[in-house]
Design an enzyme around this catalytic site. Sequence first.
Site, PDB file in Angstrom:
ATOM      1  N   ASP A   1      48.221  -2.097 -28.672  1.00 44.19           N
ATOM      2  CA  ASP A   1      49.367  -2.449 -28.068  1.00 44.19           C
ATOM      3  C   ASP A   1      48.963  -3.194 -26.756  1.00 44.19           C
ATOM      4  OD1 ASP A   1      52.365  -2.483 -27.898  1.00 44.19           O
ATOM      5  OD2 ASP A   1      51.655  -1.558 -26.147  1.00 44.19           O
TER       6      ASP A   1
ATOM      7  N   LYS B   1      49.324  -7.155 -25.473  1.00 45.59           N
ATOM      8  CA  LYS B   1      49.985  -7.769 -24.284  1.00 45.59           C
ATOM      9  C   LYS B   1      48.951  -8.640 -23.276  1.00 45.59           C
ATOM     10  CE  LYS B   1      52.952  -4.154 -24.361  1.00 45.59           C
ATOM     11  NZ  LYS B   1      53.292  -2.534 -24.076  1.00 45.59           N
TER      12      LYS B   1
END
Length: 435
Positions: free
Chosen positions: A203, A207
């Site tokens: 995750d 980003k």
Amino acid sequence: MAEPLRIALAGLGTVGTGVIRLIETNQAMIAARAGRPIEIVAVTARERGRDRGVDLSPYAWVDDMQAMAERDDVDVVVELVGGSDGPALTLARAALDAGKGFVTANKAMVAHHGMELAELAAIKKAPLAFEAAVAGGIPVVKGLREGTAANALNRIYGILNGTCNYVLSEMEQTGADFDEMLCAAQDKGYAEADPAFDIEGVDAAHKLAILAAIGFGTRIDFEAVRTEGITQVRASDIAQADALGYVVRLVGIATLENGDGECRLLQRVRPCLVPFRHPLAAVTGPTNAVVAEGDFSGRLLFQGAGAGDKPTASAVVADLIEIARGQSGAPFSVPVSSLQSCAEADPGDRVGRDYIRFTVADRPGVLAEITAAMRDAGVSIESLIQRGRAAEGGDVQVAMVTHEGPERCVSEALALLEGSESLTAAPLVMPILKD
Ligand SMILES: NC(=O)c1ccc[n+]([C@@H]2O[C@H](COP(=O)([O-])OP(=O)(O)OC[C@H]3O[C@@H](n4cnc5c(N)ncnc54)[C@H](OP(=O)(O)O)[C@@H]3O)[C@@H](O)[C@H]2O)c1
């Protein structure tokens, strides 16, 4: 007042219902700031009958999510479903292809398909926005696209996953081990039932890849993000780091080097030792923070809630306000056709200090073997600590901090020790973040 901006909302979970509540609560203020009302026209989710705690009766229910892209009464499709591919991606393509605006919080999809979607948006002259995809409520996409637009950036880094930050900072506070604190994170709703994407760093990598593209003006290269999670970090590493003046944080770091007409990009997500005095050391719990270093702005710190219904809705609606104002620029700072393609920089070239933890058999000669490997690879040791003695036949932990040097030397030393019977588990290397 001008015509409303009419939106279709796909996904009515945590973020989707947050968006409905925000638009309803701050309706008049949003209209004043956007120059026109933002009006939800149609909604969809998987299960129509589910009680979501919001009144859906004012909105048309659409059974087939993909039909949202074809509605004449919709200007912008907002995708809050999730998943890098599948229905979310099909909807993104269809909405942009139909010339509609497209707003999403879906970092996985943007990290994997952001270039394709930006190209389609440019061809169709349709707005594409994803503020909520990076660090939830923190306006870091806007901050980098607009606030630092006049600066050359060569390093962007930060704490990009709230679950990992919660687990690590709770391990620090309580002295408990990883598994126990992961369960605590799940109990508090900070971690998914399947937390793999969070704790393995994926995750954060999504980003980071998006931030690097926006901040550096480079094409997204998610596949090139070198990703390590936090599952190997032990309570004893955190105690050791504390004794040395550091906290442990999962940090995503992107660095850009330009030279000889070529650019080189290094993107990494890994647990790092952060000096107590560094601003990231004070970032605890599920908070996110991003640091960008501009050649004129100097160091900037963006900090806030990286997830949750309200902060994430705040970012989604900020994108809608920008579209309503007719102000949306290139989603990745510069037109997608001008984004640079960069080769990957050699991680071995990184010059810095490292924390290395060895788990070794408690017998004579082990330390000598480790230090000999370090010497042969040209690694200079700043400090070396062996704590306690193991019970008969047990393991002990040896931690060391290296002097500043090229990372390739540390890799060479570990290669020399590979297969050694003295090492009872794989060593853990954590870089020490520079101030
Ligand atoms: N949660 C956060 O704090 C946060 C923060 C930043 C970004 N995001 C991103 O925001 C997006 C949404 O996250 P979330 O936490 O709101 O997820 P969520 O609570 O799981 O909600 C997902 C929604 O999508 C609907 N859905 C799933 N598959 C569907 C399909 N095939 N057709 C129609 N609807 C479908 C679900 O319907 P049902 O409700 O009927 O099952 C649900 O309403 C994700 O991309 C996530 O990465 C979330």
